[in-house]
Design a protein around this motif. Sequence first.
Motif, PDB file in Angstrom:
ATOM      1  N   SER A 198       0.841  -1.198   0.000  1.00  0.00           N
ATOM      2  CA  SER A 198       0.000   0.000   0.000  1.00  0.00           C
ATOM      3  C   SER A 198       0.876   1.249   0.000  1.00  0.00           C
ATOM      4  O   SER A 198       2.103   1.170   0.131  1.00  0.00           O
ATOM      5  CB  SER A 198      -0.911   0.004   1.228  1.00  0.00           C
ATOM      6  N   ALA A 199       0.246   2.405  -0.078  1.00  0.00           N
ATOM      7  CA  ALA A 199       0.972   3.676  -0.096  1.00  0.00           C
ATOM      8  C   ALA A 199       1.698   3.948   1.213  1.00  0.00           C
ATOM      9  O   ALA A 199       2.668   4.698   1.246  1.00  0.00           O
ATOM     10  CB  ALA A 199       0.011   4.814  -0.416  1.00  0.00           C
ATOM     11  N   GLU A 214       6.299  -0.006   2.843  1.00  0.00           N
ATOM     12  CA  GLU A 214       7.536   0.205   2.103  1.00  0.00           C
ATOM     13  C   GLU A 214       8.170  -1.133   1.784  1.00  0.00           C
ATOM     14  O   GLU A 214       7.884  -2.149   2.432  1.00  0.00           O
ATOM     15  CB  GLU A 214       8.512   1.093   2.866  1.00  0.00           C
ATOM     16  N   TYR A 257       9.078   0.652 -10.538  1.00  0.00           N
ATOM     17  CA  TYR A 257       8.388   0.784  -9.251  1.00  0.00           C
ATOM     18  C   TYR A 257       8.979   1.892  -8.374  1.00  0.00           C
ATOM     19  O   TYR A 257       8.388   2.267  -7.367  1.00  0.00           O
ATOM     20  CB  TYR A 257       8.421  -0.550  -8.493  1.00  0.00           C
ATOM     21  N   SER A 315       9.168   4.973  -8.758  1.00  0.00           N
ATOM     22  CA  SER A 315       8.386   6.211  -8.732  1.00  0.00           C
ATOM     23  C   SER A 315       7.366   6.224  -7.591  1.00  0.00           C
ATOM     24  O   SER A 315       6.856   7.293  -7.235  1.00  0.00           O
ATOM     25  CB  SER A 315       7.662   6.407 -10.068  1.00  0.00           C
ATOM     26  N   LYS A 316       7.098   5.082  -7.001  1.00  0.00           N
ATOM     27  CA  LYS A 316       6.159   5.031  -5.876  1.00  0.00           C
ATOM     28  C   LYS A 316       6.715   5.725  -4.637  1.00  0.00           C
ATOM     29  O   LYS A 316       5.962   6.121  -3.761  1.00  0.00           O
ATOM     30  CB  LYS A 316       5.802   3.584  -5.540  1.00  0.00           C
ATOM     31  N   ASN A 339       8.074   4.661  -1.986  1.00  0.00           N
ATOM     32  CA  ASN A 339       8.194   3.826  -0.793  1.00  0.00           C
ATOM     33  C   ASN A 339       8.949   2.535  -1.084  1.00  0.00           C
ATOM     34  O   ASN A 339       8.899   1.593  -0.317  1.00  0.00           O
ATOM     35  CB  ASN A 339       6.807   3.520  -0.210  1.00  0.00           C
TER      36      ASN A 339
END
Length: 139
Positions: free
Chosen positions: A54-55, A58, A77, A79-80, A82
């Motif tokens: 999830s946001a 991590e 990935y 760019s997320k 976390n």
Amino acid sequence: MRKIIIASHHQLASGMVDTLNYIMPNIQNITAIDAYMDNTPVEDAIKESLNDLSATDEALIFTDLLGGSVNQAFVPYLSKGNIHVVTGMNLPVIMTLLLALGGTPIEPAQIQTAIEESQTQLLYVNDFIKEQAMDEEDE
């Protein structure tokens, strides 16, 4: 939640996880991705390992080679924000970071420090032993 993923070509990842479990038996929830051992594309294995992130979660990911396909498959990935990827993995950097993990998010400075500390463990032992012997003679 924090995910720890070790990913490599062939079986280096599962071997690293096995070694970590031997040295640090209290460490849990480490995922190994052994790429190219079957017909599963590495991108699919990575997507599956990160699908429940999830946001607020991590991921700390260790890969074998900077220019390798396994590492490159994680790049989209990043760019997320976390997701932290460390490549050129070795046992000292993984252990240093796993031992430092607490309940707070990982700071990039922690990762940089662990990398710098692990680099001091990469030595040509022949020369190291010679230097130690010369230092003992000087005393």
